[in-house]
Design an enzyme around this catalytic site. Structure first.
Site, PDB file in Angstrom:
ATOM      1  N   ASN A 104      38.641  58.231 -58.022  1.00  0.00           N
ATOM      2  CA  ASN A 104      38.456  57.235 -59.068  1.00  0.00           C
ATOM      3  C   ASN A 104      37.990  55.908 -58.476  1.00  0.00           C
ATOM      4  O   ASN A 104      36.813  55.565 -58.562  1.00  0.00           O
ATOM      5  CB  ASN A 104      39.749  57.062 -59.865  1.00  0.00           C
ATOM      6  CG  ASN A 104      39.557  56.165 -61.073  1.00  0.00           C
ATOM      7  OD1 ASN A 104      38.479  55.638 -61.300  1.00  0.00           O
ATOM      8  ND2 ASN A 104      40.610  55.974 -61.838  1.00  0.00           N
ATOM      9  N   ASP A 105      38.916  55.203 -57.833  1.00  0.00           N
ATOM     10  CA  ASP A 105      38.575  53.859 -57.368  1.00  0.00           C
ATOM     11  C   ASP A 105      37.408  53.844 -56.378  1.00  0.00           C
ATOM     12  O   ASP A 105      36.657  52.876 -56.339  1.00  0.00           O
ATOM     13  CB  ASP A 105      39.803  53.202 -56.740  1.00  0.00           C
ATOM     14  CG  ASP A 105      40.864  52.904 -57.793  1.00  0.00           C
ATOM     15  OD1 ASP A 105      40.479  52.547 -58.921  1.00  0.00           O
ATOM     16  OD2 ASP A 105      42.053  53.042 -57.498  1.00  0.00           O
TER      17      ASP A 105
END
Lengths: 145, 466
Positions: free
Chosen positions: B394-395
């Site tokens: 994600n990040d």
């Protein structure tokens, strides 16, 4: 002529140095037994440098070697790198072996032996576990067929 | 004899250097590992040969039993542990090195003659300093690694635990450590040794509890480094070259890995150590994520898009490891290759919970290592890729790191997945990542969200492709 003078002067100096060297060599030869004894009492006494400094030199050099070697490790193998460094840092087992096998007749205590025994167990978990799991991981890295 | 032993230890040290050197390429890596084993065998045999007289039967018995028991446990663990559990295994192993350092130092303290460092009550000052450093770092490594293990193994919440005035407590503990080392030198009272150990054990716990789960790659590298310095400290006490060389190798190795991990997150080492950043992705707050429109897709949609693509780049992350989706993913890649699709893998340096975590999992699923690329080698290829298949990451894909200077992850190097024609984003929910921030990628026109467990979704896509 001045060039000749300089040359002669240099030759004289060289001869002087050689004589001095010979004198020192003879001195060393005559004092060799004592020198050896001094060395036996510890390198520190003979050279005037604490053995700690030699260890420190090894330590500093090894840090640099480590720095360059580790930078050359491919990022894909960073996990095996961690597990293998883990395994080799268990060479601390040599200390544990000395403690576990300490000679009671020479004044060693059972406390030392027990600590050593525990240390041997922990370190060997790491030695066997670390190398084997690294081997298992590395065996998985395959090239495209 | 002593010279010969010193020489053997030097050889062992050199073999350890070659063990690390072997890891510069997968083809030489196994040979490197063998060098490490040989070095270890030389070090152990040398020590046994120079040990007290052979008449010392009980001592050798203790050693054999210790090696057998420890070796047996280690071998069983190494055989059984699943690859997904590698981060916690490494953390557990670090703790053992730390504790072993404490035991060796304690052993040396009670029988200094056996270690040639003086007699009880009159141990050489230099040896006490080296020993104290070894024991302090060893104890910090021990408890710190146990906390890291608990966090990685899910036995303890991954979110940071913040004690009030924790920096003050840590500084006080560190100062008291220095004072107690001085007192140990001057008074030679063994009690100080144990107080040093206790203070260092406490410090280890306090140092690691405030650090969040996602910062674990840094923590685990840092503890790796500490275990090396502890070994080096003991190496000085013993005057053992193998131990000094190894300690400094491991120490610098861990330090370099910590640096690489910090750079991968664009965070300073200090800010990671001070802790308090991030937690479990499940814990992180979801702020207004659901109100913006996202395009959702099914496994069938994804299968259709993937099959008709020319090139696919797969981006795995921690969620991929948690879901154990590596085998399903490889199957999907095989199917795609049958359809003539080029498949590559893109690995972010801090993807997962330890350096190289993703690579090991892909290797386990028989993904060839020459299909797996590091961030800097593949980032320019996303613009030409038809599909970016983001699975459990994600990040590390969040474009706001590049666009929003106020974002907590601003400046972090990220994979440019948004440049691909289509982004397939496999994720359990629309929640934010560990940094607790929205990922604008979810709401982009070229993104299709596949909301499901990473393994389940990948398996469904494989089925849909039949």
């Amino acid at each position: 002529m001045s060039a000749m003078d300089t040359l002669k002067e240099a030759a004289d100096r060289a001869a002087e140095a050689a004589a001095e060297f010979a004198r020192i060599a003879t001195e060393i030869a005559t004092n060799a037994p004592e020198a050896a004894e001094a060395a036996g009492q510890g390198a520190a006494a003979a050279v005037g440098v604490d053995p700690f400094m030699f260890q420190l030199s090894i330590f500093a050099m090894a840090c640099f070697v480590g720095y360059y070697v580790v930078w050359s490790v491919t990022p894909a193998l960073h996990t095996p790198l961690m597990s293998v460094t883990n395994a080799i840092s268990s060479v601390i087992v040599v200390g544990a072996l000395v403690a576990a096998g300490a000679d009671l007749d020479a004044g060693a205590t059972w406390a030392t032996r027990i600590f050593g025994f525990l240390g041997v167990i922990l370190a060997s978990v790491n030695i066997f576990g670390g190398f084997m799991v690294t081997e298992r991981m590395l065996a998985m890295y395959k090239k495209k067929v | 004899m002593a010279d010969l032993a010193a020489f053997a230890y030097l050889i062992a040290g050199i073999l350890f250097i070659m063990a690390l050197r072997g890891l510069s390429h997968p083809t030489t890596s196994r040979q490197g590992n063998r060098f490490g084993m040989i070095g270890m065998a030389i070090a152990i045999l040398t020590t046994l040969l120079i040990l007290s007289p052979p008449s010392n039967f009980s001592g050798f018995l203790l050693i054999i039993v210790g090696l057998g028991v420890g070796g047996g446990i280690g071998a069983v663990i190494a055989k059984r542990v699943p690859m997904t559990a590698m981060p916690q295994l490494v953390a557990a192993f670090h703790s053992l090195v730390g504790l072993a350092a404490v035991f060796v130092a304690a052993g040396a303290l009670y029988s200094p003659e056996a270690f040639n460092i003086g007699v009880p009550g009159a141990v050489h000052t230099a040896s006490i300093i080296e020993m104290s450093l070894g024991v302090a770092i060893g104890a910090v490594t021990f408890t710190g690694s146990i906390i890291a293990f608990a966090k990685l193994d899910g036995r303890m919440s991954g979110s940071p635990i913040l004690l009030p005035a924790r920096h003050l407590i840590n500084i006080a503990l560190a100062v008291s450590l220095v004072l107690m080392i001085i007192l140990l030198i001057t008074t030679q009272w063994t009690g100080w040794f144990w107080l040093i150990t206790l203070a260092a054990l406490a410090l280890g716990v306090l140092l690691i509890v405030p650090i969040g789960g996602a910062d674990m790659p840094v923590v685990i590298s840092m503890l790796n480094s500490y275990s090396g310095w502890a070994a080096a400290g003991i190496g000085f006490t013993l005057g053992n070259t193998a131990l000094i060389i190894t300690g400094s190798l491991v120490g610098s190795s861990g330090a370099i890995l910590s640096y690489i991990m910090c750079k991968g997150m664009n965070r300073s080492f200090i800010s990671v150590i001070l802790g308090g950043f991030g937690g479990d992705s499940a814990v992180a707050a979801v702020i207004g994520a659901e109100v913006r429109p996202v395009k959702r897709g099914s496994a069938d949609d994804a299968a259709f898009i993937l099959q008709n693509a020319g090139s696919v780049i797969i981006v795995p992350g921690y969620g991929f490891a948690v879901a154990q989706a590596q085998h399903a993913l490889r199957e999907m890649a095989d199917k795609l290759k049958e359809h003539g699709v080029t498949v590559k893998y893109a690995i972010h340096p801090v993807a997962g919970r330890m350096p190289g975590h993703m690579n090991v999992l892909l290797a386990e699923a028989n993904v060839p290592y020459d299909e797996v690329f590091e961030l800097e080698d593949i980032n320019s290829e996303f613009a030409q890729a038809d599909v970016a298949y983001v699975i459990g990451a994600n990040d590390v894909t969040n474009p706001s790191a590049k666009t929003d200077p106020n974002s907590p992850i601003a400046g972090m190097p990220i994979l440019d997945v948004e440049k691909a024609k289509t982004v397939l984003f496999v994720k359990r929910s629309l929640g934010s990542g560990y940094a607790g921030i929205d990922n604008p990628l979810f709401f982009m026109d070229n993104t299709m969200m596949l909301l499901a467990d990473a393994k389940k979704m990948t398996e469904d896509i494989v089925k849909a492709m039949d």
